[in-house]
Scaffold this active site. Structure first.
Site, PDB file in Angstrom:
ATOM      1  CB  ILE A  48       5.577  13.107   8.047  1.00  0.00           C
ATOM      2  CG1 ILE A  48       4.256  12.870   8.773  1.00  0.00           C
ATOM      3  CG2 ILE A  48       5.449  12.709   6.588  1.00  0.00           C
ATOM      4  CD1 ILE A  48       3.104  13.685   8.186  1.00  0.00           C
ATOM      5  CB  SER A 170      -5.792  13.469   6.580  1.00  0.00           C
ATOM      6  OG  SER A 170      -5.942  12.956   5.276  1.00  0.00           O
ATOM      7  CE1 TYR A 202      -5.714   8.306   9.102  1.00  0.00           C
ATOM      8  CE2 TYR A 202      -6.610   9.154   7.046  1.00  0.00           C
ATOM      9  CZ  TYR A 202      -5.602   9.123   7.982  1.00  0.00           C
ATOM     10  OH  TYR A 202      -4.480   9.911   7.805  1.00  0.00           O
ATOM     11  CE  LYS A 206      -5.608  11.628  11.066  1.00  0.00           C
ATOM     12  NZ  LYS A 206      -4.415  12.220  11.701  1.00  0.00           N
TER      13      LYS A 206
HETATM   14  N1  LIG Z   1       0.880   9.262   4.858  1.00  0.00           N
HETATM   15  C1  LIG Z   1      -0.038  10.049   4.358  1.00  0.00           C
HETATM   16  O1  LIG Z   1      -0.262  10.076   3.141  1.00  0.00           O
HETATM   17  C2  LIG Z   1      -0.858  10.952   5.240  1.00  0.00           C
HETATM   18  C3  LIG Z   1      -1.834  11.754   4.645  1.00  0.00           C
HETATM   19  C4  LIG Z   1      -2.578  12.599   5.457  1.00  0.00           C
HETATM   20  C5  LIG Z   1      -2.341  12.624   6.822  1.00  0.00           C
HETATM   21  N2  LIG Z   1      -1.403  11.825   7.382  1.00  0.00           N
HETATM   22  C6  LIG Z   1      -1.213  11.910   8.846  1.00  0.00           C
HETATM   23  O2  LIG Z   1       0.145  12.112   9.162  1.00  0.00           O
HETATM   24  C7  LIG Z   1       0.413  11.619  10.465  1.00  0.00           C
HETATM   25  C8  LIG Z   1       1.684  10.790  10.460  1.00  0.00           C
HETATM   26  O3  LIG Z   1       1.490   9.657   9.657  1.00  0.00           O
HETATM   27  P1  LIG Z   1       2.618   8.921   8.783  1.00  0.00           P
HETATM   28  O4  LIG Z   1       2.113   8.931   7.400  1.00  0.00           O
HETATM   29  O5  LIG Z   1       3.950   9.456   9.095  1.00  0.00           O
HETATM   30  O6  LIG Z   1       2.413   7.425   9.324  1.00  0.00           O
HETATM   31  P2  LIG Z   1       3.390   6.315   9.955  1.00  0.00           P
HETATM   32  O7  LIG Z   1       4.650   6.212   9.177  1.00  0.00           O
HETATM   33  O8  LIG Z   1       2.538   5.113  10.115  1.00  0.00           O
HETATM   34  O9  LIG Z   1       3.733   6.937  11.385  1.00  0.00           O
HETATM   35  C9  LIG Z   1       2.762   7.032  12.379  1.00  0.00           C
HETATM   36  C10 LIG Z   1       3.408   7.268  13.708  1.00  0.00           C
HETATM   37  O10 LIG Z   1       2.390   7.297  14.730  1.00  0.00           O
HETATM   38  C11 LIG Z   1       2.783   6.397  15.747  1.00  0.00           C
HETATM   39  N3  LIG Z   1       1.656   5.850  16.516  1.00  0.00           N
HETATM   40  C12 LIG Z   1       0.652   5.052  16.084  1.00  0.00           C
HETATM   41  N4  LIG Z   1      -0.134   4.704  17.116  1.00  0.00           N
HETATM   42  C13 LIG Z   1       0.379   5.291  18.222  1.00  0.00           C
HETATM   43  C14 LIG Z   1       0.039   5.283  19.596  1.00  0.00           C
HETATM   44  N5  LIG Z   1      -1.009   4.582  20.062  1.00  0.00           N
HETATM   45  N6  LIG Z   1       0.783   6.011  20.451  1.00  0.00           N
HETATM   46  C15 LIG Z   1       1.843   6.708  20.006  1.00  0.00           C
HETATM   47  N7  LIG Z   1       2.238   6.735  18.731  1.00  0.00           N
HETATM   48  C16 LIG Z   1       1.521   6.024  17.851  1.00  0.00           C
HETATM   49  C17 LIG Z   1       3.554   5.303  15.041  1.00  0.00           C
HETATM   50  O11 LIG Z   1       4.330   4.562  15.960  1.00  0.00           O
HETATM   51  P3  LIG Z   1       4.660   2.963  15.765  1.00  0.00           P
HETATM   52  O12 LIG Z   1       5.921   2.890  14.967  1.00  0.00           O
HETATM   53  O13 LIG Z   1       4.831   2.486  17.169  1.00  0.00           O
HETATM   54  O14 LIG Z   1       3.505   2.341  15.060  1.00  0.00           O
HETATM   55  C18 LIG Z   1       4.391   6.159  14.094  1.00  0.00           C
HETATM   56  O15 LIG Z   1       5.481   6.712  14.752  1.00  0.00           O
HETATM   57  C19 LIG Z   1      -0.844  10.846  10.883  1.00  0.00           C
HETATM   58  O16 LIG Z   1      -1.589  11.634  11.797  1.00  0.00           O
HETATM   59  C20 LIG Z   1      -1.590  10.670   9.599  1.00  0.00           C
HETATM   60  O17 LIG Z   1      -2.978  10.578   9.818  1.00  0.00           O
HETATM   61  C21 LIG Z   1      -0.647  10.996   6.613  1.00  0.00           C
END
Ligand SMILES: NC(=O)c1ccc[n+]([C@@H]2O[C@H](COP(=O)([O-])OP(=O)(O)OC[C@H]3O[C@@H](n4cnc5c(N)ncnc54)[C@H](OP(=O)(O)O)[C@@H]3O)[C@@H](O)[C@H]2O)c1
Ligand SMILES: *[C@@H]1O[C@H](CO)[C@@H](O)[C@H](O)[C@H]1NC(C)=O
Ligand SMILES: *[C@@H]1O[C@H](CO)[C@@H](O)[C@H](O)[C@H]1NC(C)=O
Length: 318
Positions: A48, A170, A202, A206
């Site tokens: 996202i 989250s 996790y 959050k």
């Molecule tokens: N997916 C869901 O259902 C959901 C629900 C609630 C909240 N969220 C929240 O939404 C946010 C985005 O998550 P997403 O679902 O889009 O996950 P995602 O596809 O795994 O993307 C996560 C992003 O964070 C980056 N990241 C991880 N570790 C990092 C670090 N040490 N330094 C800099 N960047 C880093 C990743 O980079 P790399 O490519 O290098 O790993 C990736 O670009 C998160 O905060 C997550 O907790 C997601």
């Protein structure tokens, strides 16, 4: 036979309607333009974060993609430029699991970019382990890295006010708790690597995001900076790929069917970043583009203050 078909038809139809109305959620449709404004989105090479960056670039903002991996960051840079039709997009390296990297990112950013209007703390990880500074991985990346980043950029945000900080939290924060003993002895929110333990840590990280938004809003009173946190929905991304909750193929298909895609998953972030007139809601929590109440532990003044002070010590700000 025909009754059975009818029942199946009704169930499938209901599932589609449920997905397209409830799961999909509100779409953020404001026509506000962001020309002349600069936004940082952390973790924007996929998920996202990337769709949020595209949404902002389309509206004319200058977007800084703050990602840890140069190759993945540069690939995303091309894609965000292409999808948004904007060339006001820049990649800058930032690893939130390294305090050194956070400091060097902030230094480069402050030297090369004159403005900062919106900071989106989006990056997140769902994985146990340790950062190079010896912090628990999820506490370090999801909380401390963003804590330091936000603090280092706060003066620039204040100069450019009205400006905003947005934390992607989250709904999992509802299950979170903050074990200050574990934080003090291990610099982690919890130990262990079983499925449940990882989910607990996790959720704890959050909860930290929500508590911080609460404390930050109080500290920002009287400035032109406001802050918001949010639940983006349950989205099909790579976040929990390693956790592999569901193994059964049919169940996998069914759960995937009821997940948001990444464009739907970026709508609440865009709402908090752009929507005019939400300043009185600084410090609050949003979901489905709407402000929501949080439980008592997520607005506990004492815990928020204690966590803030501990975080200052852990990243060498105090
Ligand atoms: N997916 C869901 O259902 C959901 C629900 C609630 C909240 N969220 C929240 O939404 C946010 C985005 O998550 P997403 O679902 O889009 O996950 P995602 O596809 O795994 O993307 C996560 C992003 O964070 C980056 N990241 C991880 N570790 C990092 C670090 N040490 N330094 C800099 N960047 C880093 C990743 O980079 P790399 O490519 O290098 O790993 C990736 O670009 C998160 O905060 C997550 O907790 C997601
Ligand atoms: C989100 O809001 C839309 C529009 O108001 C509504 O139809 C949908 O049911 C809501 N979804 C959730 C999960 O609350
Ligand atoms: C976002 O979360 C980080 C880490 O939890 C915190 O340091 C920062 O103050 C928070 N900002 C907002 C706006 O909530």
């Amino acid at each position: 036979m025909s009754t059975l078909l009818l029942v199946v038809g009704v169930v499938v139809g209901a599932a589609y309607i449920y997905r397209d109305v409830v799961v999909k959620g509100k779409r953020y449709t404001s026509k506000v333009k962001l020309h002349g404004k600069t936004v940082i989105v952390t973790g924007s090479n996929k998920g996202i974060g990337k769709t949020t960056a595209i949404g902002l670039a389309k509206r004319g903002a200058r977007v800084i993609l703050a990602c840890r991996n140069k190759q993945r960051g540069e690939a995303a840079l091309m894609e965000v430029k292409r999808e948004s039709g904007s060339n006001q997009v820049v990649f800058m390296q930032l690893d939130l699991g390294s305090l050194k990297s956070v400091r060097s990112f902030a230094e480069t950013f402050l030297k090369t970019e004159p403005r900062l209007d919106i900071l989106i703390n989006n990056a997140g990880i769902y994985l146990q382990g340790w950062t190079e500074d010896g912090l628990g991985m999820m506490f370090g990346v999801n909380h401390i890295g963003h804590f330091l980043l936000t603090n280092l950029l706060l003066d620039r945000l204040k100069e450019c006010g009205p400006s905003r900080v947005i934390n992607v939290s989250s709904a999992a924060h509802n299950m979170g708790k903050i074990d200050f003993d574990c934080l003090n002895t291990h610099k982690a929110l919890g130990l262990g690597t079983s499925g449940m333990e990882v989910l607990q840590v996790y959720s704890d990280s959050k909860l930290c995001n929500v508590l911080f938004t609460h404390e930050l809003a109080q500290r920002l009173q009287g400035t032109k900076v406001t802050c918001y946190c949010l639940h983006p929905g349950v989205i099909k991304t790579e976040l929990t790929r390693k956790a592999n909750f569901v193994k059964d193929p049919l169940l996998k298909f069914l759960t995937a069917f009821f997940l948001k895609n990444t464009i739907q998953g970026s709508q609440t972030t865009l709402h908090c970043a752009i929507q005019e007139g939400i300043e009185p809601l600084s410090g609050r929590y949003f979901s489905n583009c709407t402000v929501r109440e949080v439980c008592a532990k997520a607005k506990d003044d004492t815990a928020a203050k204690k966590l803030w002070e501990l975080s200052e010590r852990l990243c060498g700000l105090a």
